[in-house]
Design an enzyme around this catalytic site. Sequence first.
Site, short mmCIF file in Angstrom:
data_model
loop_
_atom_site.label_atom_id
_atom_site.label_comp_id
_atom_site.label_asym_id
_atom_site.label_seq_id
_atom_site.Cartn_x
_atom_site.Cartn_y
_atom_site.Cartn_z
N CYS A 122 0.78 -1.28 -0.11
CA CYS A 122 -0.01 -0.02 0.08
C CYS A 122 0.89 1.27 0.00
CB CYS A 122 -1.02 -0.08 1.09
SG CYS A 122 -0.27 0.10 2.80
N ASN B 174 2.13 1.67 4.44
CA ASN B 174 2.11 0.27 5.18
C ASN B 174 1.87 0.12 6.82
OD1 ASN B 174 5.16 -1.71 5.73
ND2 ASN B 174 3.18 -2.45 5.31
N CYS C 187 -1.88 0.78 7.43
CA CYS C 187 -3.34 0.57 7.48
C CYS C 187 -3.53 -0.72 6.51
CB CYS C 187 -3.88 1.74 6.77
SG CYS C 187 -3.77 3.32 7.87
N ARG C 188 -3.78 -0.61 5.45
CA ARG C 188 -4.13 -1.78 4.41
C ARG C 188 -3.38 -2.93 4.21
NH1 ARG C 188 -5.34 2.27 -0.47
NH2 ARG C 188 -3.55 2.92 0.57
N SER C 189 -1.95 -2.68 3.83
CA SER C 189 -1.15 -3.98 3.61
C SER C 189 -0.68 -4.78 4.91
CB SER C 189 -0.05 -3.29 2.69
OG SER C 189 1.02 -2.76 3.47
N ASP D 208 -8.41 3.74 0.90
CA ASP D 208 -7.38 4.17 1.84
C ASP D 208 -8.21 4.72 3.16
OD1 ASP D 208 -5.58 5.53 3.39
OD2 ASP D 208 -4.78 6.87 1.64
P1 4NP Z 1 -2.01 3.05 4.02
O1 4NP Z 1 -2.67 3.91 4.55
O2 4NP Z 1 -1.24 3.25 2.44
O3 4NP Z 1 -3.21 2.03 3.78
O4 4NP Z 1 -0.95 2.56 5.21
C1 4NP Z 1 -2.17 5.43 4.46
C2 4NP Z 1 -1.11 5.65 5.66
C3 4NP Z 1 -0.58 6.83 5.63
C4 4NP Z 1 -0.83 7.87 4.84
C5 4NP Z 1 -1.66 7.53 3.53
C6 4NP Z 1 -2.26 6.33 3.64
N1 4NP Z 1 -0.13 9.08 4.98
O5 4NP Z 1 -0.31 9.94 4.10
O6 4NP Z 1 0.70 9.43 5.85
#
Ligand code: 4NP
Length: 161
Positions: free
Chosen positions: A8, A11, A13-15, A126
């Site tokens: 993702c 790294n 939240c989703r992955s 997201d």
């Molecule tokens: P992820 O979510 O890609 O599912 O881990 C996010 C975590 C942090 C950010 C964006 C999406 N950020 O902009 O910091």
Amino acid sequence: MIKVLFVCLGNICRSPLAEAVFNHKIKLLGLKEKFMSDSCGTSDYHIGELPDERTLVCARRHEIQIHHRARQLNRVDIREFDYLIAMDFSNKKNIQNLMNCFNMEHNQIFLMRKFQPNPDHIEVPDPYYGGDDGFENVYHILDNSVDHFLEHLKVEHNIYV
Ligand code: 4NP
């Protein structure tokens, strides 16, 4: 051993949740010896951090073990992993951009939801800037899409369980 990398942006939240759901399911199926999984982000925003607190709460609610520190995708991952599973189009594009930089190829890069027969959307949204319900929604998407991904892997690799 079949190596699967969930990807993702951050790294956190989703992955990491996708990896945890995948590991939970392969353990239940008795397939731990057949697979190795990991997760990473295409950004460097959260390197070294634990998953987002909301990810941890969501995993706990569903009795899924999650142990991860955020790390960034690198060229060795492209070489080492058999499957690169991106959560959304932007993540997939970022993987492809990295490969272009190093003149690398990979023929098993998929969107996480590709294996769902009739997804309402093709991306895992997201949840970072939303509330807890976004994480719950992501969990249900992952629970279903990982099931279908595992069905695909079983067929591809002649695994009968
Ligand atoms: P992820 O979510 O890609 O599912 O881990 C996010 C975590 C942090 C950010 C964006 C999406 N950020 O902009 O910091």
